[in-house]
Scaffold this motif. Structure first.
Motif, PDB file in Angstrom:
ATOM      1  N   ASN A   1       0.805  -1.231   0.000  1.00 55.01           N
ATOM      2  CA  ASN A   1       0.000   0.000   0.000  1.00 55.01           C
ATOM      3  C   ASN A   1       0.836   1.279   0.000  1.00 55.01           C
ATOM      4  O   ASN A   1       0.336   2.356   0.332  1.00 55.01           O
ATOM      5  N   GLN A   2       2.126   1.155  -0.342  1.00 52.59           N
ATOM      6  CA  GLN A   2       2.961   2.349  -0.479  1.00 52.59           C
ATOM      7  C   GLN A   2       3.591   2.345  -1.869  1.00 52.59           C
ATOM      8  O   GLN A   2       4.255   1.384  -2.254  1.00 52.59           O
ATOM      9  N   ALA A   3       3.386   3.419  -2.591  1.00 51.83           N
ATOM     10  CA  ALA A   3       3.882   3.487  -3.967  1.00 51.83           C
ATOM     11  C   ALA A   3       5.392   3.677  -4.017  1.00 51.83           C
ATOM     12  O   ALA A   3       6.073   3.107  -4.877  1.00 51.83           O
ATOM     13  N   GLU A   4       5.923   4.475  -3.103  1.00 57.50           N
ATOM     14  CA  GLU A   4       7.352   4.785  -3.117  1.00 57.50           C
ATOM     15  C   GLU A   4       8.155   3.705  -2.397  1.00 57.50           C
ATOM     16  O   GLU A   4       7.722   3.156  -1.382  1.00 57.50           O
ATOM     17  N   LEU A   5       9.338   3.418  -2.947  1.00 54.54           N
ATOM     18  CA  LEU A   5      10.245   2.496  -2.266  1.00 54.54           C
ATOM     19  C   LEU A   5      10.809   3.156  -1.010  1.00 54.54           C
ATOM     20  O   LEU A   5      11.006   4.372  -0.964  1.00 54.54           O
ATOM     21  N   ILE A   6      11.071   2.355  -0.009  1.00 52.39           N
ATOM     22  CA  ILE A   6      11.656   2.843   1.237  1.00 52.39           C
ATOM     23  C   ILE A   6      13.150   2.534   1.220  1.00 52.39           C
ATOM     24  O   ILE A   6      13.558   1.387   1.020  1.00 52.39           O
ATOM     25  N   SER A   7      13.966   3.550   1.411  1.00 49.95           N
ATOM     26  CA  SER A   7      15.422   3.368   1.459  1.00 49.95           C
ATOM     27  C   SER A   7      15.875   3.334   2.913  1.00 49.95           C
ATOM     28  O   SER A   7      15.439   4.160   3.725  1.00 49.95           O
ATOM     29  N   ILE A   8      16.745   2.390   3.214  1.00 49.51           N
ATOM     30  CA  ILE A   8      17.198   2.247   4.595  1.00 49.51           C
ATOM     31  C   ILE A   8      18.623   1.707   4.603  1.00 49.51           C
ATOM     32  O   ILE A   8      18.976   0.860   3.777  1.00 49.51           O
ATOM     33  N   THR A   9      19.449   2.226   5.495  1.00 46.13           N
ATOM     34  CA  THR A   9      20.823   1.747   5.650  1.00 46.13           C
ATOM     35  C   THR A   9      20.980   1.138   7.038  1.00 46.13           C
ATOM     36  O   THR A   9      20.625   1.765   8.039  1.00 46.13           O
ATOM     37  N   LEU A  10      21.492  -0.077   7.080  1.00 47.36           N
ATOM     38  CA  LEU A  10      21.649  -0.807   8.337  1.00 47.36           C
ATOM     39  C   LEU A  10      23.109  -1.196   8.525  1.00 47.36           C
ATOM     40  O   LEU A  10      23.848  -1.371   7.555  1.00 47.36           O
ATOM     41  N   LYS A  11      23.507  -1.348   9.778  1.00 49.69           N
ATOM     42  CA  LYS A  11      24.866  -1.796  10.085  1.00 49.69           C
ATOM     43  C   LYS A  11      24.817  -3.282  10.440  1.00 49.69           C
ATOM     44  O   LYS A  11      24.039  -3.702  11.289  1.00 49.69           O
ATOM     45  N   ARG A  12      25.643  -4.061   9.755  1.00 45.25           N
ATOM     46  CA  ARG A  12      25.664  -5.506  10.001  1.00 45.25           C
ATOM     47  C   ARG A  12      26.162  -5.812  11.410  1.00 45.25           C
ATOM     48  O   ARG A  12      27.116  -5.200  11.893  1.00 45.25           O
ATOM     49  N   GLU A  13      25.498  -6.785  12.040  1.00 42.88           N
ATOM     50  CA  GLU A  13      25.879  -7.224  13.379  1.00 42.88           C
ATOM     51  C   GLU A  13      25.924  -8.746  13.423  1.00 42.88           C
ATOM     52  O   GLU A  13      25.440  -9.423  12.510  1.00 42.88           O
ATOM     53  N   ALA A  14      26.487  -9.254  14.503  1.00 45.74           N
ATOM     54  CA  ALA A  14      26.477 -10.702  14.725  1.00 45.74           C
ATOM     55  C   ALA A  14      25.052 -11.124  15.083  1.00 45.74           C
ATOM     56  O   ALA A  14      24.470 -10.635  16.051  1.00 45.74           O
ATOM     57  N   ILE A  15      24.493 -12.012  14.286  1.00 40.00           N
ATOM     58  CA  ILE A  15      23.133 -12.500  14.503  1.00 40.00           C
ATOM     59  C   ILE A  15      23.220 -13.954  14.957  1.00 40.00           C
ATOM     60  O   ILE A  15      23.747 -14.802  14.234  1.00 40.00           O
ATOM     61  N   PRO A  16      22.737 -14.267  16.148  1.00 39.62           N
ATOM     62  CA  PRO A  16      22.815 -15.659  16.606  1.00 39.62           C
ATOM     63  C   PRO A  16      21.949 -16.575  15.751  1.00 39.62           C
ATOM     64  O   PRO A  16      20.843 -16.207  15.343  1.00 39.62           O
ATOM     65  N   VAL A  17      22.486 -17.746  15.455  1.00 41.94           N
ATOM     66  CA  VAL A  17      21.736 -18.763  14.717  1.00 41.94           C
ATOM     67  C   VAL A  17      21.408 -19.879  15.703  1.00 41.94           C
ATOM     68  O   VAL A  17      22.280 -20.655  16.097  1.00 41.94           O
ATOM     69  N   HIS A  18      20.172 -19.934  16.126  1.00 38.76           N
ATOM     70  CA  HIS A  18      19.778 -20.896  17.154  1.00 38.76           C
ATOM     71  C   HIS A  18      19.535 -22.273  16.539  1.00 38.76           C
ATOM     72  O   HIS A  18      18.923 -22.403  15.476  1.00 38.76           O
ATOM     73  N   THR A  19      20.025 -23.291  17.227  1.00 44.47           N
ATOM     74  CA  THR A  19      19.867 -24.669  16.750  1.00 44.47           C
ATOM     75  C   THR A  19      19.010 -25.513  17.687  1.00 44.47           C
ATOM     76  O   THR A  19      18.776 -26.685  17.411  1.00 44.47           O
ATOM     77  N   VAL A  20      18.552 -24.916  18.783  1.00 45.84           N
ATOM     78  CA  VAL A  20      17.743 -25.647  19.763  1.00 45.84           C
ATOM     79  C   VAL A  20      16.485 -24.844  20.087  1.00 45.84           C
ATOM     80  O   VAL A  20      16.558 -23.642  20.347  1.00 45.84           O
ATOM     81  N   THR A  21      15.348 -25.509  20.040  1.00 45.46           N
ATOM     82  CA  THR A  21      14.088 -24.916  20.500  1.00 45.46           C
ATOM     83  C   THR A  21      13.448 -25.878  21.491  1.00 45.46           C
ATOM     84  O   THR A  21      13.730 -27.085  21.477  1.00 45.46           O
TER      85      THR A  21
END
Length: 474
Positions: free
Chosen positions: A179-199
């Motif tokens: 529902n938005q015609a214009e693209l949204i521009s965003i700049t993010l800084k990469r971080e360490a993202i945990p990858v969980h192997t147990v639930t």
């Protein structure tokens, strides 16, 4: 002071020195060759000359030019491939880094789960507190470009390669929001993202249901935390350890988890090296007695380290195994990583169960063989598949079976996308608030799979059997 009594004597001495120097040089050269031959046995192989000649010829004469490093890496890849071992491989540079990073328990990115849908990449979920969430991205946002590179025509792996990178570096995205015609521009800084192997979750009757998806560096720590959290909710009456479709991973966290559940000094596995020159027996180092009955869920995709733990629990801890016979990977790989990131992963040993069984190509048999509902065996529909009235074949048959399982039974001919199939699909789309076109696309396929997963959660015959076994043992 002059030590030579005559010019002739001086000449003889100089000749002796020169001869000695040549002799020492010759001896040194010979010793050097012997040392090189022992250190690098490849140099002794007659075929090595062919390799050297070919390499020099390519570098010198190949019309389009060649990069030495690329040639040598290609030779290494080919050398390992010639072993015809499905588990040994040589991964060059970035691929090697990605391989080792997959076991490190974290990746460097933005913390967004994605799916591919009709050639577009849609955010499915966001990691809490990660850059993507903090930056304002939302589920169902469509990523259109990364660092000014349009994603049209890119593969999922291409996208991951663009989004991931070094910790602390920036990545710029353009996203399309509903529902938005214009693209949204965003700049993010990469971080360490945990990858969980147990639930984990606490089920009725005090049964702890713990799922291990694979064995990475932090899996044992995650397992310990999950058990602690479950026990804080209420004392456990049973542990249902779910390793279905777990492809394996690292051995050390597997052994650590086994040591939590298996009585001290009981064997976990035996690792036997080439020509039986060495056998290492890994035994439990349990510190606190585990008193809760254990049931293990496995299937035909449970492999390697998950089979190690399954067999160990079955033979050394009296656990009950439920489901299907496991994959049957009874060999162990060790990997070496080089300075440029490349990795040599090589099969170096076989492993045997505590009872001495080598399960390679035979797997671990369950105590109770239980199959899942037939719809779980339906082959997946590939991303980008489109079907409409007039389509026919196996994909149409699969779609019809999916609809039937969800209560939208087409009455037309099997394998033919006719008006009846279109009407059944239209009813499903309407019920799920999708555009009711009566044609199949990625969005519809994703929703079909989601509903089938919900259905399986209620009809999981293997999990139901596991609960029944534990309640009867408790």
């Amino acid at each position: 002071m002059n030590y030579f009594t005559s010019a002739a004597a001086k000449q003889r001495f100089l000749s002796f020195c020169v001869l000695g120097a040549f002799l020492f040089a010759a001896i040194g050269f010979t010793v050097g060759l012997l040392w090189m031959g022992n250190r690098y046995p490849m140099l002794k192989e007659p075929a090595f000359k062919q390799f050297t000649v070919s390499y020099n010829k390519i570098i010198k004469d190949y019309l389009n030019g060649a990069e030495p490093k690329k040639l040598i890496n290609g030779a290494a890849v080919g050398m390992v491939s010639s072993l015809e071992d499905p588990y040994s491989r040589y991964l060059v540079e970035e691929k090697g880094d990605a391989y080792t990073q997959s076991y490190e328990g974290e990746i460097f990115g933005i913390g967004a789960e994605l799916r591919e849908e009709e050639g577009e990449f849609v955010i499915t979920a966001l990691t809490k507190g990660a850059p993507a969430e903090r930056g304002g991205l939302l589920p169902e946002d469509i990523i259109m470009s990364v660092d000014n590179q349009k994603l049209s025509g890119k593969t999922f792996d291409d996208l991951l390669g663009l989004v991931r990178g070094e910790e602390g570096t920036n990545v710029s995205l353009e996203v399309q929001r509903a529902n938005q015609a214009e693209l949204i521009s965003i700049t993010l800084k990469r971080e360490a993202i945990p990858v969980h192997t147990v639930t984990s979750e606490l089920l009725d009757g005090g049964i702890g249901h713990v799922t291990i998806s694979r064995f990475a560096e932090k899996t044992a720590d995650e397992f310990e935390a999950a058990i602690k959290e479950l026990q804080e909710k209420q004392p456990l009456k049973g542990l249902l350890l779910d390793m279905r479709s777990n492809p394996g991973g690292l051995l050390q966290p597997t052994i650590k988890i086994a040591s939590t559940l298996i009585p001290k000094d009981k064997v976990i596995l035996n690792v036997v090296y080439k020509n039986e020159r060495q056998t290492i027996s890994y035994k439990s180092k349990q510190e606190k007695e585990w008193k809760v009955p254990i049931a293990v869920l496995v299937n035909g995709q449970s492999a390697s380290a998950s089979e190690v733990l399954t067999a160990a629990l079955k033979e050394s801890a009296g656990a009950t195994v439920i489901g299907e016979k496991t994959y049957g990977k009874g060999v162990v790989q060790a990997f070496n990583q080089f300075k440029d990131g490349s990795v040599l992963s090589l099969t170096e040993a076989q492993w045997k169960t505590p009872g001495g069984t080598w399960i390679n190509k035979t797997g671990v048999s369950p105590d109770f063989a239980v199959e899942l509902p037939a719809y779980t065996q339906l082959r997946p529909l590939a991303i980008g598949t489109e079907m409409k009235v007039g389509s026919y074949g196996e994909d149409v048959k699969t779609l019809q079976l999916m609809l039937k399982e969800l209560g939208y039974t087409p009455t037309g001919q099997e394998g033919m996308f006719d008006k009846d199939t279109a009407e059944a699909l239209r009813k499903f789309q309407t019920a799920e608030k999708l555009e009711a076109t009566g044609s199949f696309n990625d969005k519809t396929g994703y929703q079909l799979l989601s509903k089938l997963r919900e259905k399986l959660a209620k009809e999981d015959s293997q999990l139901i059997k596991g609960l029944d076994v534990l309640k009867n043992r408790g």
